[in-house]
Design a protein around this motif. Sequence first.
Motif, PDB file in Angstrom:
ATOM      1  N   HIS A   1      40.905  58.246  48.744  1.00  0.00           N
ATOM      2  CA  HIS A   1      42.050  57.330  48.891  1.00  0.00           C
ATOM      3  C   HIS A   1      42.139  56.447  47.649  1.00  0.00           C
ATOM      4  O   HIS A   1      41.153  56.245  46.955  1.00  0.00           O
ATOM      5  CB  HIS A   1      41.919  56.483  50.164  1.00  0.00           C
ATOM      6  N   PRO A   2      43.345  55.927  47.359  1.00  0.00           N
ATOM      7  CA  PRO A   2      43.525  55.118  46.148  1.00  0.00           C
ATOM      8  C   PRO A   2      43.260  53.632  46.380  1.00  0.00           C
ATOM      9  O   PRO A   2      43.205  53.167  47.532  1.00  0.00           O
ATOM     10  CB  PRO A   2      45.009  55.319  45.831  1.00  0.00           C
ATOM     11  N   HIS A   3      43.062  52.909  45.293  1.00  0.00           N
ATOM     12  CA  HIS A   3      43.069  51.443  45.288  1.00  0.00           C
ATOM     13  C   HIS A   3      43.633  50.989  43.954  1.00  0.00           C
ATOM     14  O   HIS A   3      43.443  51.666  42.940  1.00  0.00           O
ATOM     15  CB  HIS A   3      41.656  50.850  45.421  1.00  0.00           C
ATOM     16  N   ALA A   4      44.298  49.814  43.942  1.00  0.00           N
ATOM     17  CA  ALA A   4      44.737  49.208  42.682  1.00  0.00           C
ATOM     18  C   ALA A   4      44.923  47.711  42.851  1.00  0.00           C
ATOM     19  O   ALA A   4      45.285  47.236  43.928  1.00  0.00           O
ATOM     20  CB  ALA A   4      46.060  49.839  42.217  1.00  0.00           C
TER      21      ALA A   4
ATOM     22  N   THR B   1      35.700  47.751  40.442  1.00  0.00           N
ATOM     23  CA  THR B   1      36.965  47.181  40.002  1.00  0.00           C
ATOM     24  C   THR B   1      38.005  48.292  39.981  1.00  0.00           C
ATOM     25  O   THR B   1      37.927  49.196  39.153  1.00  0.00           O
ATOM     26  CB  THR B   1      36.814  46.570  38.593  1.00  0.00           C
ATOM     27  N   ALA B   2      38.957  48.242  40.919  1.00  0.00           N
ATOM     28  CA  ALA B   2      40.003  49.270  40.943  1.00  0.00           C
ATOM     29  C   ALA B   2      41.005  49.020  39.819  1.00  0.00           C
ATOM     30  O   ALA B   2      41.490  49.960  39.191  1.00  0.00           O
ATOM     31  CB  ALA B   2      40.707  49.276  42.295  1.00  0.00           C
ATOM     32  N   GLY B   3      41.329  47.755  39.563  1.00  0.00           N
ATOM     33  CA  GLY B   3      42.204  47.388  38.454  1.00  0.00           C
ATOM     34  C   GLY B   3      43.467  48.229  38.399  1.00  0.00           C
ATOM     35  O   GLY B   3      44.218  48.299  39.381  1.00  0.00           O
ATOM     36  N   SER B   4      43.692  48.939  37.286  1.00  0.00           N
ATOM     37  CA  SER B   4      44.928  49.702  37.074  1.00  0.00           C
ATOM     38  C   SER B   4      45.086  50.845  38.067  1.00  0.00           C
ATOM     39  O   SER B   4      46.179  51.386  38.212  1.00  0.00           O
ATOM     40  CB  SER B   4      44.959  50.240  35.644  1.00  0.00           C
ATOM     41  N   GLY B   5      43.979  51.221  38.754  1.00  0.00           N
ATOM     42  CA  GLY B   5      44.111  52.216  39.811  1.00  0.00           C
ATOM     43  C   GLY B   5      43.148  53.374  39.679  1.00  0.00           C
ATOM     44  O   GLY B   5      42.910  53.871  38.576  1.00  0.00           O
ATOM     45  N   LEU B   6      42.602  53.791  40.826  1.00  0.00           N
ATOM     46  CA  LEU B   6      41.722  54.958  40.868  1.00  0.00           C
ATOM     47  C   LEU B   6      41.723  55.531  42.278  1.00  0.00           C
ATOM     48  O   LEU B   6      42.333  54.981  43.189  1.00  0.00           O
ATOM     49  CB  LEU B   6      40.289  54.599  40.424  1.00  0.00           C
ATOM     50  N   LEU B   7      41.070  56.667  42.407  1.00  0.00           N
ATOM     51  CA  LEU B   7      40.828  57.263  43.719  1.00  0.00           C
ATOM     52  C   LEU B   7      39.330  57.154  43.976  1.00  0.00           C
ATOM     53  O   LEU B   7      38.542  57.271  43.047  1.00  0.00           O
ATOM     54  CB  LEU B   7      41.223  58.753  43.726  1.00  0.00           C
ATOM     55  N   HIS B   8      38.946  56.908  45.224  1.00  0.00           N
ATOM     56  CA  HIS B   8      37.518  56.984  45.528  1.00  0.00           C
ATOM     57  C   HIS B   8      37.291  57.473  46.944  1.00  0.00           C
ATOM     58  O   HIS B   8      38.214  57.652  47.729  1.00  0.00           O
ATOM     59  CB  HIS B   8      36.794  55.656  45.218  1.00  0.00           C
TER      60      HIS B   8
ATOM     61  N   GLU C   1      55.314  50.887  42.131  1.00  0.00           N
ATOM     62  CA  GLU C   1      54.822  51.549  40.919  1.00  0.00           C
ATOM     63  C   GLU C   1      53.460  52.206  41.192  1.00  0.00           C
ATOM     64  O   GLU C   1      53.209  53.340  40.764  1.00  0.00           O
ATOM     65  CB  GLU C   1      54.698  50.502  39.808  1.00  0.00           C
ATOM     66  N   ALA C   2      52.602  51.502  41.926  1.00  0.00           N
ATOM     67  CA  ALA C   2      51.269  52.052  42.237  1.00  0.00           C
ATOM     68  C   ALA C   2      51.395  53.295  43.117  1.00  0.00           C
ATOM     69  O   ALA C   2      50.725  54.305  42.881  1.00  0.00           O
ATOM     70  CB  ALA C   2      50.403  50.998  42.930  1.00  0.00           C
TER      71      ALA C   2
ATOM     72  N   GLY D   1      48.711  48.406  52.219  1.00  0.00           N
ATOM     73  CA  GLY D   1      47.637  49.401  52.339  1.00  0.00           C
ATOM     74  C   GLY D   1      46.533  49.143  51.334  1.00  0.00           C
ATOM     75  O   GLY D   1      45.957  48.049  51.310  1.00  0.00           O
ATOM     76  N   PRO D   2      46.242  50.131  50.489  1.00  0.00           N
ATOM     77  CA  PRO D   2      45.121  49.995  49.550  1.00  0.00           C
ATOM     78  C   PRO D   2      45.498  49.330  48.228  1.00  0.00           C
ATOM     79  O   PRO D   2      44.723  49.389  47.273  1.00  0.00           O
ATOM     80  CB  PRO D   2      44.716  51.453  49.315  1.00  0.00           C
TER      81      PRO D   2
END
Length: 291
Positions: free
Chosen positions: A65-68, A102-109, A276-277, A264-265
């Motif tokens: 799932h993503p986070h940003a 730090t999700a910051g600009s965005g990632l999946l984990h 945008e995210a 959400g995330p």
Amino acid sequence: MSNKKTIEAIIAPPAPHMVGDGFRVHNFFPGGQIDKRRMSPFFMLDYGSKIEFTPSVEPRGVGVHPHAGFETVTIAYHGKIAHHDSAGNSGIIGEGDVQWMTAGSGLLHKEYHEENFSKSGGLFQMVQLWVNLPAKDKKTTPKYQEVTNKMMGRHYLAHKESFIEVIAGEFNGTKGAATTFTPIQVYNAKLKKGSKVTLNFPANYNTGLLVIEGAAKFNDNDIATDHFALFKNEGEEIEIEAIEDTIILVLSGEPINEPIAAYGPFLMNTWAEVEEAIESVSRGKFGVLEN
Ligand code: MN
């Protein structure tokens, strides 16, 4: 006039819910008596109180799932948790360890019980915190800090075997291991029965304490296991006295006074940034991670 902080609310653990099939958590905030700004820069506190998991060949947890826009901080009190993310970081934390992502600009984990812990089953207890980022750092490059228990600062108190474990920030000159984007204090106060310690945080810092183990008095108020005490933004001192051997998670931080668009995330400043995210995820801009 007393310089002690007064308690605004003592909150019993809300009814738990499952996050994926691996995390049974009590969501202390946002929600209930604590809205999305009240504990800023801490946005969310999910507490996984003690639970015995039966053995499982397939590790329980939460899939990709993503986070940003913020940081996820996972603290393991019992059991082991494995982490993998699309920035290429991975790690396993066990009892007493912390992962600060730090999700910051965005990632999946993805977050799972560690394989061997899953196979054997056992006692599990953890916390997941979401720490907001200020607008200027919302899009910082994703980062992963594995903070093992050994790396944390330890400040021993007069009562032997009682100490403050500094995860982030500083206690009486003892520094924490995690780096943060805004001023934050995160400690575990590990106190033997009868020992006392006085904490000191600026009045404007949002401050709350969660009793992970045992019971304690906070400025002469009895607080039971699994309860969260929210403090008013007045006064500076909190005296903790251990009624039993206790572990207390201490959270205090300078509020980030900026707009919050939470979906959400994602935890952004504006709804345009949330959109945008979402679009970035669908276009694969947060990278690739297999389940
Ligand atoms: Mn997550």
